[in-house]
Design a protein around this motif. Structure first.
Motif, PDB file in Angstrom:
ATOM      1  N   ALA A 188       0.826  -1.207   0.000  1.00  0.00           N
ATOM      2  CA  ALA A 188       0.000   0.000   0.000  1.00  0.00           C
ATOM      3  C   ALA A 188       0.861   1.257   0.000  1.00  0.00           C
ATOM      4  CB  ALA A 188      -0.931   0.017   1.213  1.00  0.00           C
ATOM      5  N   GLY A 189       0.392   2.250  -0.731  1.00  0.00           N
ATOM      6  CA  GLY A 189       1.005   3.570  -0.716  1.00  0.00           C
ATOM      7  C   GLY A 189      -0.071   4.631  -0.661  1.00  0.00           C
ATOM      8  N   ARG A 190       0.327   5.857  -0.359  1.00  0.00           N
ATOM      9  CA  ARG A 190      -0.622   6.969  -0.310  1.00  0.00           C
ATOM     10  C   ARG A 190      -0.144   8.096  -1.206  1.00  0.00           C
ATOM     11  NH1 ARG A 190      -2.531   8.019   5.879  1.00  0.00           N
ATOM     12  NH2 ARG A 190      -2.642   5.862   6.589  1.00  0.00           N
ATOM     13  N   PHE A 191      -1.084   8.908  -1.597  1.00  0.00           N
ATOM     14  CA  PHE A 191      -0.720  10.109  -2.345  1.00  0.00           C
ATOM     15  C   PHE A 191      -1.635  11.252  -1.922  1.00  0.00           C
ATOM     16  CE2 PHE A 191      -4.051   8.102  -4.814  1.00  0.00           C
ATOM     17  CZ  PHE A 191      -4.820   9.149  -5.305  1.00  0.00           C
ATOM     18  N   THR A 192      -1.076  12.450  -1.952  1.00  0.00           N
ATOM     19  CA  THR A 192      -1.820  13.684  -1.707  1.00  0.00           C
ATOM     20  C   THR A 192      -1.428  14.673  -2.795  1.00  0.00           C
ATOM     21  OG1 THR A 192      -1.822  13.327   0.681  1.00  0.00           O
ATOM     22  CG2 THR A 192      -2.298  15.554  -0.084  1.00  0.00           C
ATOM     23  N   ALA A 193      -2.408  15.337  -3.372  1.00  0.00           N
ATOM     24  CA  ALA A 193      -2.143  16.289  -4.448  1.00  0.00           C
ATOM     25  C   ALA A 193      -2.830  17.613  -4.157  1.00  0.00           C
ATOM     26  CB  ALA A 193      -2.612  15.733  -5.788  1.00  0.00           C
ATOM     27  N   ILE A 194      -2.216  18.675  -4.602  1.00  0.00           N
ATOM     28  CA  ILE A 194      -2.822  20.007  -4.535  1.00  0.00           C
ATOM     29  C   ILE A 194      -2.957  20.533  -5.950  1.00  0.00           C
ATOM     30  CG2 ILE A 194      -2.582  22.384  -3.740  1.00  0.00           C
ATOM     31  CD1 ILE A 194      -1.077  21.335  -1.318  1.00  0.00           C
ATOM     32  N   MET A 195      -4.187  20.796  -6.361  1.00  0.00           N
ATOM     33  CA  MET A 195      -4.470  21.365  -7.676  1.00  0.00           C
ATOM     34  C   MET A 195      -4.613  22.874  -7.510  1.00  0.00           C
ATOM     35  SD  MET A 195      -4.879  20.267 -10.855  1.00  0.00           S
ATOM     36  CE  MET A 195      -5.485  18.567 -10.754  1.00  0.00           C
ATOM     37  N   GLN A 196      -3.697  23.606  -8.110  1.00  0.00           N
ATOM     38  CA  GLN A 196      -3.669  25.063  -7.967  1.00  0.00           C
ATOM     39  C   GLN A 196      -4.257  25.718  -9.220  1.00  0.00           C
ATOM     40  OE1 GLN A 196      -2.455  26.735  -5.141  1.00  0.00           O
ATOM     41  NE2 GLN A 196      -3.431  28.522  -6.088  1.00  0.00           N
ATOM     42  N   GLY A 197      -5.286  26.511  -9.020  1.00  0.00           N
ATOM     43  CA  GLY A 197      -5.896  27.215 -10.143  1.00  0.00           C
ATOM     44  C   GLY A 197      -5.963  28.712  -9.892  1.00  0.00           C
ATOM     45  N   LYS A 198      -7.007  29.325 -10.361  1.00  0.00           N
ATOM     46  CA  LYS A 198      -7.259  30.750 -10.138  1.00  0.00           C
ATOM     47  C   LYS A 198      -8.716  30.896  -9.718  1.00  0.00           C
ATOM     48  CE  LYS A 198      -7.401  35.269 -12.471  1.00  0.00           C
ATOM     49  NZ  LYS A 198      -7.240  35.975 -13.762  1.00  0.00           N
TER      50      LYS A 198
END
Length: 421
Positions: A225-235
């Motif tokens: 098992a692994g984990r991921f976290t993402a941040i989507m940066q927009g306007k």
């Protein structure tokens, strides 16, 4: 009776190995001899464990640990409690290992060395059941059975210590911290706690299997098992004028959909993989497009190739969807803090030995062949280092728990723990 059978099964596996003192890959004992010795020891140990004082002692220990749950790498009181019990038993130990762990030693100190492992940490959950021994720590609970694991290992330690003169080798009692998501097993290995250990046994109580039944299988048993976290940066901007924004919610929505294709269109149907987005966090007002959105989840795999492939493609897909929607994205697998777990793989010879012991103790019909699960367990780190066997122990008592389970006995109060299957 479930705790009693579990404790004896766990104990018998290691006792028979060190008693006969045969290396795991050169066992020369005939099956008939093994059976006769196992049956004799089973009778002896059952009589010892049936003593009211022993059973009451186990119950007091389990309830005491249950009352004071501690999270990963915070198991200071639990560790002290274990040390106190080992002192009373006259068992030597090394502490601390991996911050709050410890390793006890029973036997002559000579090879072969075999390990028994119990994890000690609890979960960020609120216990809602009213009982005299419910959790006394608000927001924390032994909801995954690690209080039972520690109790069983202490029970095994006592039985072993009372028969230490019969041991032709050495038993290492591995009290491990931080199984729940923080890979405590890997830190125990890195700090040398398992150096010299030839093989190791582990187990996990399982509330969906009746007491008196155990199960496992040779080879792969549980996923990595692994984990991921993402941040989507927009306007960000007003929702009435979306053309003036770069909408990160839309980008995240498309990324979540695209990630599902990693299993449905990029994975051989005969191979097991999972990609699940488990949370999305962005925006607070119904008429405002946010600047950014945070999301993440878990991915599961049965091979190291599967791990590297999913990790690479998760990053590529999220970043590509960000670009398509004129946003930017950062993807973090947080492996400095939350290490990926490898798959748990049972050594076939170790499995067969433990299976035979279980059949003598519980009857052949009560030793079942387990299905592979995509849940994860950091015992997998031990199985990568040495021959290992991991068994599921039935803990379901429908008469005692059916009403509570249906009512909902606990609730999750905070995200972030890597729960067992």
């Amino acid at each position: 009776m479930g705790s009693l059978s579990t404790n004896l099964f766990f104990f018998l596996c290691i006792f028979l190995l060190v008693l006969t003192s045969f290396p795991y890959n050169l066992w020369g004992v005939e099956e008939t001899l093994l059976r006769s010795e196992t049956e004799l020891l089973t009778h002896e140990l059952l009589e010892s464990a049936k003593q009211p004082e022993f059973f009451d002692w186990l119950k007091r220990i389990r309830r005491r640990i249950h009352e004071y749950p501690e999270l990963a790498f915070e198991e200071y009181k639990t560790s002290q409690f274990v040390r106190n019990e080992l002192d009373l038993l006259g068992i030597e130990y090394v502490s601390p290992v991996a911050k709050t762990g410890l390793v006890g030693t029973v036997g002559s100190g000579r090879q072969p060395w075999f390990g028994l492992r119990a994890d000690m940490d609890a979960l960020l959950m609120q216990e809602l059941v009213e009982s005299e021994y419910k959790s006394k720590i608000n927001g924390k609970m032994h909801a995954c059975g690690h209080d039972a694991h520690v109790t069983m290992l202490l029970g095994a330690a006592r039985l072993l210590q009372n028969r230490r003169d019969k041991l032709k080798g050495t038993v290492k009692l591995v009290f491990q911290p931080a199984e729940e998501g923080y890979a405590g097993a890997s830190y125990m290995i890195e700090e040398g706690a398992l150096d010299g250990v030839k093989a190791i046994f582990g187990m996990h109580v399982w509330p969906f299997t009746p007491t008196g039944i155990i199960s496992s299988r040779p080879g792969p048993l549980m996923a990595g098992a692994g984990r991921f976290t993402a941040i989507m940066q927009g306007k960000g901007g007003h929702a009435a004028t979306p053309h003036r924004t770069k909408d990160p919610i839309l980008a995240v929505s498309m990324a979540v959909l695209a990630l599902q294709q990693l299993v449905s269109r990029e994975t051989d149907p005969l191979k097991s993989r999972v990609v699940s987005v488990a949370f999305v966090d962005g925006g607070e007002a119904g008429n405002v497009i946010p600047e950014s959105v945070k999301f993440g989840g878990t991915f599961r795999f049965m091979t190291f190739e599967g791990h590297s492939y999913l990790k690479q493609r998760i990053k590529e897909i999220i970043e590509t969807q960000a670009s398509v929607h004129q946003c930017s994205a950062t993807v973090d697998f947080a492996e400095d803090l939350l290490r990926s777990y490898p798959p748990t793989v049972n050594d076939p010879t170790m499995y067969e030995h433990a299976k035979k012991v279980g059949e003598v103790l519980l009857g052949e019909q009560n030793v079942q062949y387990a299905s592979i699960t995509m849940g994860a367990e950091d015992f997998s780190f031990y199985s990568q280092k040495m021959p290992a066997a991991f068994f599921i122990i039935g803990a379901q008592n429908k008469m005692a728990t059916a009403t509570d389970v249906k009512a909902g006995v606990f609730r999750l109060v905070k995200k972030g723990s890597e729960e067992n299957p």
